[in-house]
Motif scaffolding. Structure first.
Motif, PDB file in Angstrom:
ATOM      1  N   GLY A 229       0.837  -1.207   0.024  1.00 38.61           N
ATOM      2  CA  GLY A 229      -0.204   0.130  -0.149  1.00 38.61           C
ATOM      3  C   GLY A 229       0.700   1.222  -0.010  1.00 38.61           C
ATOM      4  N   MET A 230       1.809   1.138   0.750  1.00 34.48           N
ATOM      5  CA  MET A 230       2.588   2.357   0.886  1.00 34.48           C
ATOM      6  C   MET A 230       3.477   2.748  -0.296  1.00 34.48           C
ATOM      7  N   HIS A 231       3.972   1.489  -1.214  1.00 39.89           N
ATOM      8  CA  HIS A 231       4.533   1.754  -2.644  1.00 39.89           C
ATOM      9  C   HIS A 231       3.514   2.450  -3.614  1.00 39.89           C
ATOM     10  N   LEU A 232       2.225   1.800  -3.387  1.00 39.63           N
ATOM     11  CA  LEU A 232       1.109   2.579  -4.123  1.00 39.63           C
ATOM     12  C   LEU A 232       0.904   4.113  -4.290  1.00 39.63           C
ATOM     13  N   ARG A 233       0.849   4.244  -2.641  1.00 36.15           N
ATOM     14  CA  ARG A 233       0.493   5.537  -2.142  1.00 36.15           C
ATOM     15  C   ARG A 233       1.524   6.578  -2.844  1.00 36.15           C
ATOM     16  N   PHE A 234       2.849   6.202  -2.785  1.00 33.04           N
ATOM     17  CA  PHE A 234       3.944   7.294  -3.160  1.00 33.04           C
ATOM     18  C   PHE A 234       4.316   6.855  -4.732  1.00 33.04           C
ATOM     19  N   GLY A 235       3.508   5.840  -5.363  1.00 34.65           N
ATOM     20  CA  GLY A 235       4.114   5.706  -6.635  1.00 34.65           C
ATOM     21  C   GLY A 235       5.565   5.029  -6.896  1.00 34.65           C
ATOM     22  N   THR A 236       6.033   4.459  -5.843  1.00 30.05           N
ATOM     23  CA  THR A 236       7.238   3.841  -6.201  1.00 30.05           C
ATOM     24  C   THR A 236       7.103   2.591  -6.926  1.00 30.05           C
ATOM     25  N   LEU A 237       5.834   1.948  -6.940  1.00 36.17           N
ATOM     26  CA  LEU A 237       5.545   1.007  -7.911  1.00 36.17           C
ATOM     27  C   LEU A 237       4.533   1.413  -8.678  1.00 36.17           C
TER      28      LEU A 237
END
Length: 432
Positions: A229-237
């Motif tokens: 979820g964190m990586h989706l939130r900040f767009g790192t993935l």
């Protein structure tokens, strides 16, 4: 010079706006702004999300320097920063990706207006969702407010076109070349300190996806959920990359990504839900304003072990298992009769993966006040939920070590008493 403005898309690969900027021109100068309008509202100087963003931005800067370019990093109000940049440089266009939150929409409107007044194009692109705005509508041309028909329409529409990556690496020669490397502000100069909280890895295993439908509801299961979820939130993935994995290995995982899109289009079409109930009649309920009860809930001292385990996990790690999120949210709104907005704001301070659309949507779902919400008379029994999803009490014992001793408090309210009180309050307000 063309500016590419990074925001919720902190990666160089498969980035829609960045791809279009690089493809359309040259001398693309990437920019990131530590937005003081957002940072100044954060209460905790050790807010782990700031450390995560800081380290990700530093990594982007290093990667760009390896291409003989650089990332400009600024701190302040975006409008003021763009005023300075437009007066100091010959900028012809600003490229960025869409953001759907009310604050972001207002910010982008102001920057767009400023850019246009200077004869500078402001171009934005879809990047953080599979579908957005008016792409998935009912046969009457209206936004969906019920998830299942929305999901069915998405699955019918989803094809390779929506899932393909943007090959930014093809145009890597379009980045501006370094004249001199710009220093990055320190974390301390932004007003924050480094956190000791660990961040989840940026990958999901095929094994997890294949077992996801069976493991996702068990909070004690290591590797039962992806923690992405964190990586989706900040767009790192990239959401496109994750959706391709879901299509291949797990329809249930894919449906979670569709829920994320669903709540984003709800927030886009009904921005007022940020602060009020989607169903306004729920704001007429005689909600209790008990600070003492709220504090017991937020500290994990309610006497209901699954609720307490969840809150303690959140406070210690910035994460809470999704099944447990539903239980603790229902407990606050229905057992304690405290307005969902209070809980939503607490999660906003604590969750590493905090995302306004999803957090708001899920809290309103739990309270019964949202679109396609659980009916108001559905009241989770925290003890029954614990027996079902943590039968060996592994999760509970991990986070509530004093459980089962005389140090653990009695339940702050009896379940049947709470249920009766809730039904009475809800029925009174909603039957008018």
């Amino acid at each position: 010079m063309v500016i590419f403005w990074f925001r919720r898309d902190l990666r160089m690969n498969d980035n829609a706006g960045l791809f279009h900027a690089l493809k359309d021109g040259n001398q693309i100068q990437p920019l990131f702004i530590f937005d003081s309008d957002i940072l100044d509202k954060l209460e905790d100087t050790k807010d782990a999300r700031v450390t995560f963003i800081y380290d990700t931005v530093a990594s982007l800067k290093k990667n760009l320097q390896e291409l003989k370019s650089d990332l400009w990093v600024r701190h302040g109000k975006p409008l003021e920063i763009f005023k300075d940049l437009l007066s100091q440089h010959q900028i012809t266009a600003i490229y960025t990706n869409h953001d759907y939150e009310p604050y972001a929409r207002k910010r982008d409107e102001e920057v767009s207006k400023l850019a246009k007044s200077k004869g500078v194009e402001f171009k934005t692109f879809k990047d953080q969702t599979l579908f957005e705005k008016d792409e998935i509508l009912t046969s009457q041309g209206k936004p969906y407010t019920v998830y299942t028909p929305y999901k069915n329409n998405v699955l019918k529409t989803l094809n390779e076109f929506y899932l393909k990556s943007y090959p930014t690496e093809t145009y890597k020669n379009s980045y501006s070349k370094i004249k001199k490397v710009e220093a990055m502000p320190t974390l301390q100069s932004l007003g924050f300190e480094r956190t000791s909280i660990e961040f989840p890895p940026m990958k999901v295993s095929t094994k997890l996806l294949k077992n996801y439908a069976n493991t996702r509801d068990i909070p004690s299961q290591e590797g039962g959920t992806s923690h992405l979820g964190m990586h989706l939130r900040f767009g790192t993935l990239s959401v496109r990359e994750l959706a391709r994995e879901g299509l291949k290995y797990s329809p249930v995982w894919l449906s979670e990504l569709i829920w994320r899109d669903f709540f984003m289009q709800i927030l886009w079409h009904y921005p007022e839900v940020e602060k009020r109930s989607f169903r306004p009649e729920y704001d007429k309920i005689a909600w209790r304003n008990s600070k003492a009860d709220f504090n017991k809930w937020s500290e994990g001292k309610t006497g209901y072990p699954l609720v307490d385990a969840g809150m303690r996990e959140l406070n210690a790690t910035g994460f809470m298992h999704n099944r447990v999120r539903m239980v603790v949210a229902s407990f606050l709104c229905k057992h304690l009769l405290i307005h969902w907005y209070e809980g939503e704001r607490y999660f906003a301070k604590k969750l590493l993966d905090y995302d306004l659309a999803a957090n708001n949507g899920n809290w309103q779902w739990a309270a019964g006040s949202g679109c396609d919400a659980a009916p108001y008379f559905r009241i989770f029994n925290p003890e029954a939920q614990a027996k079902r999803f943590d039968p060996n009490e592994e999760y509970i014992k991990k986070w509530v070590p004093e459980y089962g001793t005389d140090k653990y408090p009695e339940p702050m309210i009896d379940h049947n008493e709470a249920r009766g009180r809730c039904l009475q309050a809800f029925t009174k307000a909603l039957k008018k």
